[in-house]
Design an enzyme around this catalytic site. Structure first.
Site, PDB file in Angstrom:
ATOM      1  N   HIS A  29      51.993  73.285  82.829  1.00  0.00           N
ATOM      2  CA  HIS A  29      53.103  73.594  81.687  1.00  0.00           C
ATOM      3  C   HIS A  29      53.169  74.771  81.085  1.00  0.00           C
ATOM      4  O   HIS A  29      53.995  75.504  81.064  1.00  0.00           O
ATOM      5  CB  HIS A  29      52.990  72.607  80.622  1.00  0.00           C
ATOM      6  CG  HIS A  29      54.198  72.425  79.781  1.00  0.00           C
ATOM      7  ND1 HIS A  29      55.248  72.358  79.799  1.00  0.00           N
ATOM      8  CD2 HIS A  29      53.893  72.796  78.239  1.00  0.00           C
ATOM      9  CE1 HIS A  29      56.123  72.513  78.767  1.00  0.00           C
ATOM     10  NE2 HIS A  29      55.227  72.943  77.796  1.00  0.00           N
ATOM     11  N   ASN A  41      43.889  70.628  79.822  1.00  0.00           N
ATOM     12  CA  ASN A  41      43.632  69.928  81.168  1.00  0.00           C
ATOM     13  C   ASN A  41      44.520  70.478  82.290  1.00  0.00           C
ATOM     14  O   ASN A  41      45.447  71.419  81.996  1.00  0.00           O
ATOM     15  CB  ASN A  41      43.917  68.482  80.905  1.00  0.00           C
ATOM     16  CG  ASN A  41      45.278  68.134  80.447  1.00  0.00           C
ATOM     17  OD1 ASN A  41      46.253  68.732  80.578  1.00  0.00           O
ATOM     18  ND2 ASN A  41      45.437  66.743  80.004  1.00  0.00           N
ATOM     19  N   ALA A  42      44.448  70.183  83.523  1.00  0.00           N
ATOM     20  CA  ALA A  42      45.335  70.772  84.393  1.00  0.00           C
ATOM     21  C   ALA A  42      46.943  70.532  84.209  1.00  0.00           C
ATOM     22  O   ALA A  42      47.417  71.408  84.502  1.00  0.00           O
ATOM     23  CB  ALA A  42      44.897  69.842  85.728  1.00  0.00           C
ATOM     24  N   ARG A  43      47.422  69.121  83.724  1.00  0.00           N
ATOM     25  CA  ARG A  43      48.551  69.064  83.590  1.00  0.00           C
ATOM     26  C   ARG A  43      49.133  70.092  82.412  1.00  0.00           C
ATOM     27  O   ARG A  43      50.186  70.750  82.705  1.00  0.00           O
ATOM     28  CB  ARG A  43      48.830  67.671  82.919  1.00  0.00           C
ATOM     29  CG  ARG A  43      50.338  67.390  82.804  1.00  0.00           C
ATOM     30  CD  ARG A  43      50.722  66.054  82.239  1.00  0.00           C
ATOM     31  NE  ARG A  43      49.759  65.871  81.007  1.00  0.00           N
ATOM     32  CZ  ARG A  43      49.807  64.593  80.360  1.00  0.00           C
ATOM     33  NH1 ARG A  43      50.518  63.490  80.871  1.00  0.00           N
ATOM     34  NH2 ARG A  43      49.126  64.498  79.281  1.00  0.00           N
ATOM     35  N   ARG A  80      57.608  93.884  65.690  1.00  0.00           N
ATOM     36  CA  ARG A  80      56.831  92.775  64.876  1.00  0.00           C
ATOM     37  C   ARG A  80      55.036  93.360  64.934  1.00  0.00           C
ATOM     38  O   ARG A  80      54.629  93.152  64.296  1.00  0.00           O
ATOM     39  CB  ARG A  80      56.980  91.548  65.250  1.00  0.00           C
ATOM     40  CG  ARG A  80      58.073  90.955  64.682  1.00  0.00           C
ATOM     41  CD  ARG A  80      58.245  89.331  64.649  1.00  0.00           C
ATOM     42  NE  ARG A  80      58.474  88.826  65.911  1.00  0.00           N
ATOM     43  CZ  ARG A  80      59.615  88.440  66.327  1.00  0.00           C
ATOM     44  NH1 ARG A  80      60.749  88.660  65.924  1.00  0.00           N
ATOM     45  NH2 ARG A  80      59.607  87.875  67.579  1.00  0.00           N
ATOM     46  N   ARG A  96      54.828  80.722  80.566  1.00  0.00           N
ATOM     47  CA  ARG A  96      54.477  81.905  80.078  1.00  0.00           C
ATOM     48  C   ARG A  96      54.255  82.706  81.016  1.00  0.00           C
ATOM     49  O   ARG A  96      54.000  84.042  80.961  1.00  0.00           O
ATOM     50  CB  ARG A  96      53.071  81.576  79.258  1.00  0.00           C
ATOM     51  CG  ARG A  96      53.151  80.750  78.174  1.00  0.00           C
ATOM     52  CD  ARG A  96      54.173  81.348  77.381  1.00  0.00           C
ATOM     53  NE  ARG A  96      54.493  80.206  75.870  1.00  0.00           N
ATOM     54  CZ  ARG A  96      55.493  80.352  75.268  1.00  0.00           C
ATOM     55  NH1 ARG A  96      56.616  80.826  75.587  1.00  0.00           N
ATOM     56  NH2 ARG A  96      55.471  79.362  74.349  1.00  0.00           N
TER      57      ARG A  96
END
Length: 113
Positions: A46, A40-42, A24, A51
């Site tokens: 995630h 933010n840190a949270r 692609r 990733r």
């Protein structure tokens, strides 16, 4: 355009999720982009859990690892356990696991040097 895309799939080794992602990039929408991202840190935890995983597309994975390296230098205690899910526990990919947990831990531990 479809034929061009199909030709690139063939040049990259056939079909499959990773081949399709890379093929692609020859399409016109695959151009350099400058981004500003606020997390933010949270949300960083995630983002890294998804990733930094070897199942993530290679370019975003590289960005994620570079970001993790930077935040680990700024706040080493806070981000000591950040990384893909397999770094802190078990892989959440089930049968689609890459099986590279030892390599992930080696890469992650190398960020602190």
């Amino acid at each position: 355009m479809q034929q061009w895309y199909a030709d690139w799939q063939e040049k990259l080794g056939g079909k499959g999720e990773k081949i399709n992602e890379d093929a692609r990039f020859v399409l016109p929408n695959a151009s350099e982009t400058k981004m500003v991202v606020t997390m933010n840190a949270r949300e960083l935890f995630h983002f890294f859990s998804l990733r930094c995983c070897f199942r993530a597309q290679w370019e975003i994975r590289e960005v994620a690892w570079q970001m993790l390296k930077l935040v680990s230098q700024v706040a080493p205690n806070l981000f000591a356990s950040a990384g893909p899910n397999c770094y802190c526990g078990g892989c959440t990919e089930g049968v689609k696991s890459c099986g590279r947990q030892a390599e992930v831990k080696q890469i992650r531990n190398g960020l602190n040097k």
